[in-house]
Scaffold this motif. Structure first.
Motif, PDB file in Angstrom:
ATOM      1  N   ASP A  54       0.662  -0.865   0.184  1.00  0.00           N
ATOM      2  CA  ASP A  54      -0.115   0.236  -0.337  1.00  0.00           C
ATOM      3  C   ASP A  54       1.050   1.365  -0.079  1.00  0.00           C
ATOM      4  O   ASP A  54       1.838   1.153   0.063  1.00  0.00           O
ATOM      5  CB  ASP A  54      -1.083   0.266   1.414  1.00  0.00           C
ATOM      6  N   GLN A  55       0.137   2.402   0.128  1.00  0.00           N
ATOM      7  CA  GLN A  55       0.801   3.973   0.144  1.00  0.00           C
ATOM      8  C   GLN A  55       2.213   4.126   1.200  1.00  0.00           C
ATOM      9  O   GLN A  55       3.270   3.889   1.092  1.00  0.00           O
ATOM     10  CB  GLN A  55       0.210   4.792   0.460  1.00  0.00           C
ATOM     11  N   SER A  56       2.050   2.702   2.484  1.00  0.00           N
ATOM     12  CA  SER A  56       2.571   2.829   3.929  1.00  0.00           C
ATOM     13  C   SER A  56       4.113   2.986   3.044  1.00  0.00           C
ATOM     14  O   SER A  56       5.054   2.696   3.959  1.00  0.00           O
ATOM     15  CB  SER A  56       2.590   2.342   5.150  1.00  0.00           C
ATOM     16  N   GLY A  57       3.706   1.370   2.798  1.00  0.00           N
ATOM     17  CA  GLY A  57       4.782   0.522   2.201  1.00  0.00           C
ATOM     18  C   GLY A  57       5.838   1.351   0.916  1.00  0.00           C
ATOM     19  O   GLY A  57       7.186   1.014   1.235  1.00  0.00           O
ATOM     20  N   ALA A  58       5.275   1.825   0.095  1.00  0.00           N
ATOM     21  CA  ALA A  58       5.890   2.586  -0.987  1.00  0.00           C
ATOM     22  C   ALA A  58       6.835   3.979   0.042  1.00  0.00           C
ATOM     23  O   ALA A  58       7.919   4.071  -0.132  1.00  0.00           O
ATOM     24  CB  ALA A  58       5.140   3.186  -2.004  1.00  0.00           C
ATOM     25  N   LEU A  59       6.688   4.526   1.126  1.00  0.00           N
ATOM     26  CA  LEU A  59       7.134   5.663   1.585  1.00  0.00           C
ATOM     27  C   LEU A  59       8.508   4.853   2.175  1.00  0.00           C
ATOM     28  O   LEU A  59       9.241   5.176   2.540  1.00  0.00           O
ATOM     29  CB  LEU A  59       6.386   6.207   2.955  1.00  0.00           C
ATOM     30  N   ARG A  60       8.273   3.998   2.771  1.00  0.00           N
ATOM     31  CA  ARG A  60       9.199   3.110   3.763  1.00  0.00           C
ATOM     32  C   ARG A  60      10.307   2.498   2.669  1.00  0.00           C
ATOM     33  O   ARG A  60      11.408   2.682   2.892  1.00  0.00           O
ATOM     34  CB  ARG A  60       8.435   1.898   4.494  1.00  0.00           C
ATOM     35  N   GLU A  61       9.494   1.911   1.187  1.00  0.00           N
ATOM     36  CA  GLU A  61      10.475   1.453   0.038  1.00  0.00           C
ATOM     37  C   GLU A  61      11.273   2.756   0.037  1.00  0.00           C
ATOM     38  O   GLU A  61      12.940   2.879  -0.562  1.00  0.00           O
ATOM     39  CB  GLU A  61      10.228   1.763  -1.009  1.00  0.00           C
ATOM     40  N   LEU A  62      11.072   4.192   0.175  1.00  0.00           N
ATOM     41  CA  LEU A  62      11.481   5.260  -0.313  1.00  0.00           C
ATOM     42  C   LEU A  62      12.782   5.444   1.004  1.00  0.00           C
ATOM     43  O   LEU A  62      14.253   5.816   0.422  1.00  0.00           O
ATOM     44  CB  LEU A  62      10.809   6.786  -0.571  1.00  0.00           C
ATOM     45  N   VAL A  63      12.793   5.704   2.010  1.00  0.00           N
ATOM     46  CA  VAL A  63      13.556   6.257   3.353  1.00  0.00           C
ATOM     47  C   VAL A  63      14.377   4.219   2.846  1.00  0.00           C
ATOM     48  O   VAL A  63      15.787   5.476   3.532  1.00  0.00           O
ATOM     49  CB  VAL A  63      13.081   5.714   3.837  1.00  0.00           C
ATOM     50  N   GLY A  64      15.201   3.462   3.005  1.00  0.00           N
ATOM     51  CA  GLY A  64      15.458   2.953   2.760  1.00  0.00           C
ATOM     52  C   GLY A  64      17.681   3.548   1.504  1.00  0.00           C
ATOM     53  O   GLY A  64      18.174   2.614   1.440  1.00  0.00           O
ATOM     54  N   HIS A  65      17.134   4.881   0.474  1.00  0.00           N
ATOM     55  CA  HIS A  65      17.887   5.185  -0.385  1.00  0.00           C
ATOM     56  C   HIS A  65      18.583   6.642   0.332  1.00  0.00           C
ATOM     57  O   HIS A  65      17.830   7.042   1.241  1.00  0.00           O
ATOM     58  CB  HIS A  65      17.537   5.163  -1.449  1.00  0.00           C
ATOM     59  N   SER A  66      19.698   6.416  -0.254  1.00  0.00           N
ATOM     60  CA  SER A  66      19.957   8.071   0.311  1.00  0.00           C
ATOM     61  C   SER A  66      19.994   9.015   0.247  1.00  0.00           C
ATOM     62  O   SER A  66      19.980   9.736   1.528  1.00  0.00           O
ATOM     63  CB  SER A  66      21.803   8.272  -0.375  1.00  0.00           C
ATOM     64  N   TYR A  67      18.606   9.285  -0.877  1.00  0.00           N
ATOM     65  CA  TYR A  67      18.245  10.337  -0.925  1.00  0.00           C
ATOM     66  C   TYR A  67      16.713  10.206   0.225  1.00  0.00           C
ATOM     67  O   TYR A  67      16.297  11.306  -0.237  1.00  0.00           O
ATOM     68  CB  TYR A  67      18.522  10.958  -2.403  1.00  0.00           C
ATOM     69  N   GLY A  68      16.324   9.643  -0.183  1.00  0.00           N
ATOM     70  CA  GLY A  68      15.343   8.865   0.809  1.00  0.00           C
ATOM     71  C   GLY A  68      14.311  10.306   1.812  1.00  0.00           C
ATOM     72  O   GLY A  68      13.596  10.214   1.272  1.00  0.00           O
ATOM     73  N   ARG A  69      14.729   9.847   2.619  1.00  0.00           N
ATOM     74  CA  ARG A  69      14.498  11.550   3.739  1.00  0.00           C
ATOM     75  C   ARG A  69      14.238  12.309   2.991  1.00  0.00           C
ATOM     76  O   ARG A  69      13.309  12.856   3.207  1.00  0.00           O
ATOM     77  CB  ARG A  69      15.812  11.217   4.790  1.00  0.00           C
ATOM     78  N   THR A  70      15.236  13.124   2.349  1.00  0.00           N
ATOM     79  CA  THR A  70      15.379  14.034   1.674  1.00  0.00           C
ATOM     80  C   THR A  70      13.929  14.968   1.028  1.00  0.00           C
ATOM     81  O   THR A  70      13.157  15.485   0.847  1.00  0.00           O
ATOM     82  CB  THR A  70      16.351  14.722   0.934  1.00  0.00           C
ATOM     83  N   LEU A  71      13.454  13.379  -0.389  1.00  0.00           N
ATOM     84  CA  LEU A  71      12.545  13.166  -1.371  1.00  0.00           C
ATOM     85  C   LEU A  71      11.762  12.879  -0.216  1.00  0.00           C
ATOM     86  O   LEU A  71      10.277  13.607  -0.862  1.00  0.00           O
ATOM     87  CB  LEU A  71      12.564  11.944  -2.113  1.00  0.00           C
ATOM     88  N   LEU A  72      11.744  12.292   1.442  1.00  0.00           N
ATOM     89  CA  LEU A  72      10.453  11.663   1.687  1.00  0.00           C
ATOM     90  C   LEU A  72       9.646  13.261   1.920  1.00  0.00           C
ATOM     91  O   LEU A  72       8.401  13.698   1.616  1.00  0.00           O
ATOM     92  CB  LEU A  72      10.501  10.844   2.981  1.00  0.00           C
ATOM     93  N   ALA A  73      10.266  14.130   2.450  1.00  0.00           N
ATOM     94  CA  ALA A  73      10.479  15.269   3.605  1.00  0.00           C
ATOM     95  C   ALA A  73       9.792  16.641   2.530  1.00  0.00           C
ATOM     96  O   ALA A  73       8.426  16.569   2.805  1.00  0.00           O
ATOM     97  CB  ALA A  73      11.229  16.542   4.112  1.00  0.00           C
ATOM     98  N   ALA A  74      10.315  16.997   0.960  1.00  0.00           N
ATOM     99  CA  ALA A  74       9.667  17.321  -0.050  1.00  0.00           C
ATOM    100  C   ALA A  74       8.179  16.263  -0.244  1.00  0.00           C
ATOM    101  O   ALA A  74       7.304  17.824  -0.053  1.00  0.00           O
ATOM    102  CB  ALA A  74      10.499  16.885  -1.299  1.00  0.00           C
ATOM    103  N   ILE A  75       8.206  15.825  -0.300  1.00  0.00           N
ATOM    104  CA  ILE A  75       7.301  14.723  -0.531  1.00  0.00           C
ATOM    105  C   ILE A  75       5.903  15.493   0.429  1.00  0.00           C
ATOM    106  O   ILE A  75       4.614  16.018   0.186  1.00  0.00           O
ATOM    107  CB  ILE A  75       6.749  13.595  -0.694  1.00  0.00           C
ATOM    108  N   ALA A  76       6.561  14.978   1.717  1.00  0.00           N
ATOM    109  CA  ALA A  76       4.787  16.080   2.966  1.00  0.00           C
ATOM    110  C   ALA A  76       4.691  17.332   2.713  1.00  0.00           C
ATOM    111  O   ALA A  76       3.760  17.596   2.904  1.00  0.00           O
ATOM    112  CB  ALA A  76       5.735  15.536   4.303  1.00  0.00           C
TER     113      ALA A  76
END
Length: 272
Positions: A54-76
């Motif tokens: 689901d969407q939460s799984g997609a979000l956790r998939e992102l955080v596993g990458h080096s740029y993930g937290r920055t991209l997640l912050a922008a998405i938020a």
């Protein structure tokens, strides 16, 4: 403060260029989430994913990458902007809206605002390293409700509502109602139909997924099995358990991917 004053202030806020740019950026992030969601759903079809599908799984998939937290912050940030925009639409209405169906559109905008806030909250939880499982939260709430017959009835009722939402989303896509919110005249002639087909496929695929999730909520209430009330995660993983379901799941994954690409087009052509 009078209601007319509130509406006037909301209308001025809705005209903010900064809010428009942030909301358009939010559509890009929303598209990325759905593209990752589609990838996870395809992995489920192939039997190789342990992530929540689901969407939460997609979000956790992102955080596993080096740029993930920055991209997640922008998405938020983009999702919060989208939520504010939809809340303002719920208050003052869409520009140029017609009276017919206007109330329904405002209610839908309010629901979208809640959804975007929830996804933004999940993104922040993932950034901070917390548990952001939509499936587990749904299962835990269902387990608590099913301790008595009244709670089971409520879970079943939620399931019926979700089925209705799924059918509504499917019809919304089938009839291309989403095109009413697009600046179709600004699309290049060669790209107009492909964009509309992407939106059509995306909404229909999401509608099927939600309808299946709703049926499983009803089944959970009937069979006393809260594990079935895990939303989209349970719906997609249940499909993967059948030989025919794998093919349907692959089609749903393709449709969700189409919706993700459509969201990228919305970033440019959505009426805001």
């Amino acid at each position: 403060m009078s209601s007319s004053t509130v509406k006037n202030q909301a209308s001025r806020a809705a005209d903010s260029k900064l809010l428009e740019y942030l909301a358009r950026g939010g559509f890009v992030g929303y598209g990325v989430i759905h593209l990752l969601f589609a990838w996870i759903a395809l992995e489920v079809a192939l039997g190789g994913s342990r992530q929540e599908s689901d969407q939460s799984g997609a979000l956790r998939e992102l955080v596993g990458h080096s740029y993930g937290r920055t991209l997640l912050a922008a998405i938020a940030i983009g999702l919060v902007a989208m939520a504010i925009w939809q809340l303002l639409v719920a208050i003052v209405g869409q520009r140029g809206e017609r009276n017919r169906g206007a109330i329904a559109e405002r209610v839908i905008s309010a629901v979208r605002a809640v959804l975007y806030v929830y996804l933004a909250w999940l993104a922040v939880k993932v950034i901070r390293g917390g548990n952001a499982s939509m499936a587990d939260n749904s299962e835990n709430r269902s387990a608590g409700l099913m301790q008595d017959s009244g709670g089971r009835f409520l879970v079943a009722l939620v399931g019926v509502v979700i089925v209705g939402v799924g059918v509504g989303i499917f019809v919304y896509g089938l009839k291309r109602k989403f095109a009413e919110h697009l600046r179709v005249e600004r699309m290049p002639a060669a790209g107009r139909q492909p964009i509309l087909r992407l939106g059509m496929a995306g909404y229909m695929a999401k509608g099927v997924a939600y309808a299946i999730a709703g049926v499983l909520f009803v089944a959970a209430a009937v069979t006393y099995d809260p594990d079935k009330a895990r939303g989209l995660d349970a719906a997609l993983k249940t499909l993967a358990g059948y030989s025919w379901g794998v093919w349907l799941l692959a089609l749903i994954a393709a449709g969700i991917a189409a919706f993700g690409v459509y969201c990228l087009a919305q970033a440019k052509y959505r009426k805001i």
